[in-house]
Design a protein around this motif. Structure first.
Motif, PDB file in Angstrom:
ATOM      1  N   MET A  23      65.105  39.153  10.165  1.00 36.01           N
ATOM      2  CA  MET A  23      65.169  38.883  11.589  1.00 36.01           C
ATOM      3  C   MET A  23      64.569  37.502  11.857  1.00 36.01           C
ATOM      4  O   MET A  23      63.508  37.170  11.367  1.00 36.01           O
ATOM      5  CB  MET A  23      64.414  39.966  12.352  1.00 36.01           C
ATOM      6  N   LYS A  24      65.248  36.719  12.637  1.00 35.87           N
ATOM      7  CA  LYS A  24      64.805  35.359  12.952  1.00 35.87           C
ATOM      8  C   LYS A  24      63.659  35.395  13.972  1.00 35.87           C
ATOM      9  O   LYS A  24      63.747  36.082  14.979  1.00 35.87           O
ATOM     10  CB  LYS A  24      65.990  34.574  13.501  1.00 35.87           C
ATOM     11  N   PRO A  25      62.575  34.640  13.693  1.00 37.09           N
ATOM     12  CA  PRO A  25      61.442  34.611  14.630  1.00 37.09           C
ATOM     13  C   PRO A  25      61.857  34.135  16.022  1.00 37.09           C
ATOM     14  O   PRO A  25      62.663  33.224  16.163  1.00 37.09           O
ATOM     15  CB  PRO A  25      60.467  33.624  13.980  1.00 37.09           C
ATOM     16  N   LYS A  26      61.277  34.766  17.063  1.00 31.20           N
ATOM     17  CA  LYS A  26      61.604  34.427  18.445  1.00 31.20           C
ATOM     18  C   LYS A  26      60.626  33.422  19.043  1.00 31.20           C
ATOM     19  O   LYS A  26      61.012  32.581  19.838  1.00 31.20           O
ATOM     20  CB  LYS A  26      61.602  35.687  19.308  1.00 31.20           C
ATOM     21  N   CYS A  27      59.343  33.533  18.674  1.00 36.78           N
ATOM     22  CA  CYS A  27      58.351  32.676  19.337  1.00 36.78           C
ATOM     23  C   CYS A  27      57.681  31.678  18.402  1.00 36.78           C
ATOM     24  O   CYS A  27      57.045  30.747  18.863  1.00 36.78           O
ATOM     25  CB  CYS A  27      57.298  33.517  20.058  1.00 36.78           C
ATOM     26  N   LEU A  28      57.844  31.849  17.099  1.00 37.28           N
ATOM     27  CA  LEU A  28      57.182  30.961  16.145  1.00 37.28           C
ATOM     28  C   LEU A  28      58.175  30.335  15.191  1.00 37.28           C
ATOM     29  O   LEU A  28      59.233  30.902  14.910  1.00 37.28           O
ATOM     30  CB  LEU A  28      56.139  31.733  15.335  1.00 37.28           C
ATOM     31  N   GLU A  29      57.810  29.176  14.675  1.00 38.30           N
ATOM     32  CA  GLU A  29      58.585  28.510  13.632  1.00 38.30           C
ATOM     33  C   GLU A  29      57.653  28.327  12.447  1.00 38.30           C
ATOM     34  O   GLU A  29      56.494  27.939  12.609  1.00 38.30           O
ATOM     35  CB  GLU A  29      59.087  27.155  14.109  1.00 38.30           C
ATOM     36  N   PHE A  30      58.162  28.624  11.256  1.00 35.60           N
ATOM     37  CA  PHE A  30      57.393  28.455  10.030  1.00 35.60           C
ATOM     38  C   PHE A  30      58.015  27.307   9.247  1.00 35.60           C
ATOM     39  O   PHE A  30      59.182  27.372   8.883  1.00 35.60           O
ATOM     40  CB  PHE A  30      57.398  29.751   9.216  1.00 35.60           C
ATOM     41  N   ARG A  31      57.222  26.275   8.997  1.00 37.69           N
ATOM     42  CA  ARG A  31      57.741  25.065   8.364  1.00 37.69           C
ATOM     43  C   ARG A  31      56.907  24.732   7.124  1.00 37.69           C
ATOM     44  O   ARG A  31      55.708  24.491   7.228  1.00 37.69           O
ATOM     45  CB  ARG A  31      57.684  23.912   9.349  1.00 37.69           C
ATOM     46  N   GLU A  32      57.562  24.717   5.959  1.00 38.49           N
ATOM     47  CA  GLU A  32      56.857  24.330   4.729  1.00 38.49           C
ATOM     48  C   GLU A  32      56.541  22.842   4.803  1.00 38.49           C
ATOM     49  O   GLU A  32      57.432  22.021   5.031  1.00 38.49           O
ATOM     50  CB  GLU A  32      57.706  24.639   3.504  1.00 38.49           C
TER      51      GLU A  32
END
Length: 79
Positions: free
Chosen positions: A1-10
């Motif tokens: 499921m794609k995050p709705k409120c957060l973004e995770f960036r390496e």
């Protein structure tokens, strides 16, 4: 499921090159809220917040899902 409120960036690798460093950003503001890093003492990825941020259950679930994904991925590589 794609995050709705957060973004995770390496954003990089640990000094040893064995683990990832992930920034946690707000999708609303684009601001950096926290960082996910390997915590050797616990032998798993953990979240370190930068300030007094508030997270609701949706955002916390997104964080838990990302931590679980990273920990599973790391464990799979080391076995």
């Amino acid at each position: 499921m794609k995050p709705k409120c957060l973004e995770f960036r390496e954003i990089g690798q640990s000094a040893s090159g064995k683990t990832k460093i992930i920034s946690v950003l707000s999708k609303e503001s684009g601001g950096v809220l926290a960082q996910i890093r390997w915590f050797a003492h616990w032998r798993k990825y953990t979240l370190k917040t930068y300030d007094d941020y508030y997270f609701d259950s949706t955002c916390l679930n997104e964080i838990v899902n990302e931590l679980d994904r990273l920990n599973f991925e790391h464990k799979s590589k080391t076995q």
